[in-house]
Enzyme design. Structure first.
Site, PDB file in Angstrom:
ATOM      1  N   ASN A   1      47.966  34.797  39.179  1.00  0.00           N
ATOM      2  CA  ASN A   1      48.090  35.842  39.896  1.00  0.00           C
ATOM      3  C   ASN A   1      48.195  35.651  41.582  1.00  0.00           C
ATOM      4  OD1 ASN A   1      47.409  38.291  41.309  1.00  0.00           O
ATOM      5  ND2 ASN A   1      45.359  38.465  40.328  1.00  0.00           N
TER       6      ASN A   1
ATOM      7  N   ARG B   1      50.970  38.000  36.782  1.00  0.00           N
ATOM      8  CA  ARG B   1      50.516  39.462  37.015  1.00  0.00           C
ATOM      9  C   ARG B   1      51.208  40.122  38.050  1.00  0.00           C
ATOM     10  NH1 ARG B   1      46.126  41.742  41.202  1.00  0.00           N
ATOM     11  NH2 ARG B   1      46.347  43.972  40.348  1.00  0.00           N
TER      12      ARG B   1
ATOM     13  N   HIS C   1      46.160  48.927  37.792  1.00  0.00           N
ATOM     14  CA  HIS C   1      45.011  48.312  37.033  1.00  0.00           C
ATOM     15  C   HIS C   1      45.241  48.553  35.510  1.00  0.00           C
ATOM     16  CE1 HIS C   1      42.306  49.423  40.818  1.00  0.00           C
ATOM     17  NE2 HIS C   1      42.582  48.192  41.009  1.00  0.00           N
TER      18      HIS C   1
ATOM     19  N   LEU D   1      36.217  50.677  39.069  1.00  0.00           N
ATOM     20  CA  LEU D   1      35.750  50.723  40.275  1.00  0.00           C
ATOM     21  C   LEU D   1      35.330  49.629  40.918  1.00  0.00           C
ATOM     22  CD1 LEU D   1      33.251  53.835  39.458  1.00  0.00           C
ATOM     23  CD2 LEU D   1      35.681  54.027  39.869  1.00  0.00           C
TER      24      LEU D   1
ATOM     25  N   ARG E   1      40.812  52.333  51.382  1.00  0.00           N
ATOM     26  CA  ARG E   1      42.117  53.148  51.326  1.00  0.00           C
ATOM     27  C   ARG E   1      41.513  54.639  51.197  1.00  0.00           C
ATOM     28  NH1 ARG E   1      43.754  50.111  46.190  1.00  0.00           N
ATOM     29  NH2 ARG E   1      44.775  47.984  47.066  1.00  0.00           N
TER      30      ARG E   1
ATOM     31  N   GLY F   1      31.860  49.463  39.289  1.00  0.00           N
ATOM     32  CA  GLY F   1      31.475  49.828  37.952  1.00  0.00           C
ATOM     33  C   GLY F   1      30.399  49.153  36.979  1.00  0.00           C
ATOM     34  N   GLU F   2      30.560  47.858  37.246  1.00  0.00           N
ATOM     35  CA  GLU F   2      29.515  46.824  36.321  1.00  0.00           C
ATOM     36  C   GLU F   2      28.536  46.837  37.218  1.00  0.00           C
ATOM     37  OE1 GLU F   2      31.823  43.246  35.681  1.00  0.00           O
ATOM     38  OE2 GLU F   2      33.757  44.389  35.190  1.00  0.00           O
ATOM     39  N   ASN F   3      28.247  46.841  38.486  1.00  0.00           N
ATOM     40  CA  ASN F   3      27.060  46.337  39.048  1.00  0.00           C
ATOM     41  C   ASN F   3      26.275  47.469  39.788  1.00  0.00           C
ATOM     42  OD1 ASN F   3      27.295  43.436  38.666  1.00  0.00           O
ATOM     43  ND2 ASN F   3      29.103  43.870  39.658  1.00  0.00           N
TER      44      ASN F   3
ATOM     45  N   GLU G   1      41.051  40.969  33.139  1.00  0.00           N
ATOM     46  CA  GLU G   1      42.713  41.255  33.349  1.00  0.00           C
ATOM     47  C   GLU G   1      43.272  39.998  32.835  1.00  0.00           C
ATOM     48  OE1 GLU G   1      41.414  43.025  37.318  1.00  0.00           O
ATOM     49  OE2 GLU G   1      43.387  44.144  36.980  1.00  0.00           O
TER      50      GLU G   1
END
Ligand code: AMP
Length: 400
Positions: A7, A93, A182, A211, A243, A335-337, A388
């Site tokens: 990546n 990627r 994504h 997120l 952004r 999203g995970e945390n 990913e």
């Protein structure tokens, strides 16, 4: 089979070597400050983390150092293969495919010529991927390489979802449309959600919320993306770290005029100085914003509320386009945390069959899948750590 995942950014590069027999990560790491004084390689393998401080004037030098770390280790430690012949293929990627590539593609000279042509679609990201591919081709001539696009998963969107209501001839001439981003993450978590629930993905209506510093939300029907919040570039959709997300373009023209900015400067402003950073005036990092909100900072509260409200609107819209919802997935850094953000997004959606279990929602992220919906919630709400790199490795292996 061993796949090296690359990546590449403009001055950095991340890598993972994945053994596809059991999908285990043999080594991972990154190069920082490529082409800038102070080059540094961090290599994690065999339970250790090793740092090499060495100048890397270009991406070819960086890839050479990565291969040396994989074969010889750093300071003799962390070697995981005996020669680069053990690497079966490299998966790269790539952020944007334009309309030129709809799926993962094997690298050859023709493909790289097309990549040069479409580089202008993602000037902040694609040129770096091209540098990464060219560096790998220089250091590992003849090695099979695949381009795995962030946009591929979104190639299944119907025309009425991906088109902007501009002059159709301009769309045809300039390929200006929604591409999304994504995609590898949305693909991974939607597959994992079906697997976790023991359901056929073909039967499920899902909304996947990636997120992180960049955020995007996708509507996934039967395993296929039918709409996504990012657009022609990753600037569109919900407000993000820096952004703006969706904004009336006429407001940009007005702002450029008032602030004496060119269009390029205006776009740089929207990409780098807006979002929750712009609103809070504090940080783009949600950990900083949550701490500031807890300390009573109202602009941090406002930034977090705007983010959650933006996400809630997409969830509602996508329930409508899906014609219902079976699974809502949260992934990536935020999203995970962050239970508080998930609560803000989902709170008030009980009438639509989405009910959180607050004890489950406050679980600590341990890198595994968690179901955070209440037992009586019609919609399953899952937190799924994204991966990913694994999708890139799987796509590359499948192509071989
Ligand atoms: P990503 O782009 O996926 O790496 O996500 C970065 C965002 O996730 C940043 O805003 C971080 O503040 C947030 N984040 C990452 N880890 C945590 C954590 N443990 N707690 C709260 N926020 C986190």
């Amino acid at each position: 089979m061993k796949i090296l995942v690359i990546n590449a950014g403009s001055s950095s590069l991340k890598y993972q070597l994945i053994d596809m027999e059991n999908e285990s990560v043999l080594a991972k790491g990154g190069c920082e400050r490529i082409g800038i004084p102070g080059g540094k390689l961090t290599h994690k393998a065999c339970g250790g983390s090793y740092v090499l401080e060495q100048e890397m004037p270009n991406h070819t030098d960086a890839i050479s150092l990565v291969l040396k770390a994989l074969t010889d280790g750093v300071g003799g430690q962390g070697a995981v293969i005996s020669s680069m012949d053990e690497i079966d293929a490299v998966g790269h990627r790539v952020v944007a495919s334009g309309e030129a590539f709809k799926k993962t593609t094997l690298v050859d000279d023709e493909v790289m010529k097309t990549m040069d042509v479409i580089a202008e679609l993602a000037p902040l990201h694609n040129p770096a991927a091209i540098l990464g591919v060219n560096a790998c081709r220089a250091v590992m001539p003849g090695k099979k390489m695949a381009l795995v696009f962030d946009t591929s998963f979104h190639a299944t969107m119907p025309d009425y979802a991906y088109l902007y209501a501009i002059d159709y001839d301009d769309y045809k001439a300039y390929h200006v449309r929604r591409y999304g981003a994504h995609g590898t993450s949305h693909k991974y978590v939607s597959g994992e959600a079906a697997r976790y629930l023991g359901k056929d993905i073909g039967e499920l209506k899902m909304i996947t919320c990636h997120l992180g510093n960049g955020s995007s939300i996708s509507a996934v029907k039967g395993g296929k993306c039918i709409d996504t919040s990012m657009g022609f570039t990753p600037l569109a959709g919900v407000p993000m770290g820096t952004r703006s997300g969706d904004i009336d373009v006429a407001a940009i023209d007005y702002l450029c005029h008032k602030k004496g900015m060119t269009m390029d400067e205006g776009l740089n402003y929207l990409n780098k100085k807006c979002g929750v950073l712009g609103i809070s005036g504090i940080s783009s990092d949600f950990r900083d914003l949550e701490a500031a909100e807890a300390a009573g900072n109202d602009r941090a509260r406002l930034a977090l509320d705007m983010f959650a409200y933006g996400c809630k609107k997409y969830v509602g819209a996508y329930m409508a386009v899906l014609g219902g919802l079976d699974v809502l997935v949260f992934t990536a850094g935020i999203g995970e945390n962050t239970p508080e953000i998930r609560e803000k997004i989902v709170g008030g959606l009980e009438a639509f069959g989405i009910v959180l279990d607050s004890a489950r929602n406050s679980m600590k992220n341990d890198g595994t899948i968690h179901e955070i919906s209440a037992a009586d919630s019609r919609v399953k709400v899952l937190v799924i750590p994204t991966n990913e790199e694994l999708v890139i490795a799987r796509e590359t292996a499948a192509l071989l």
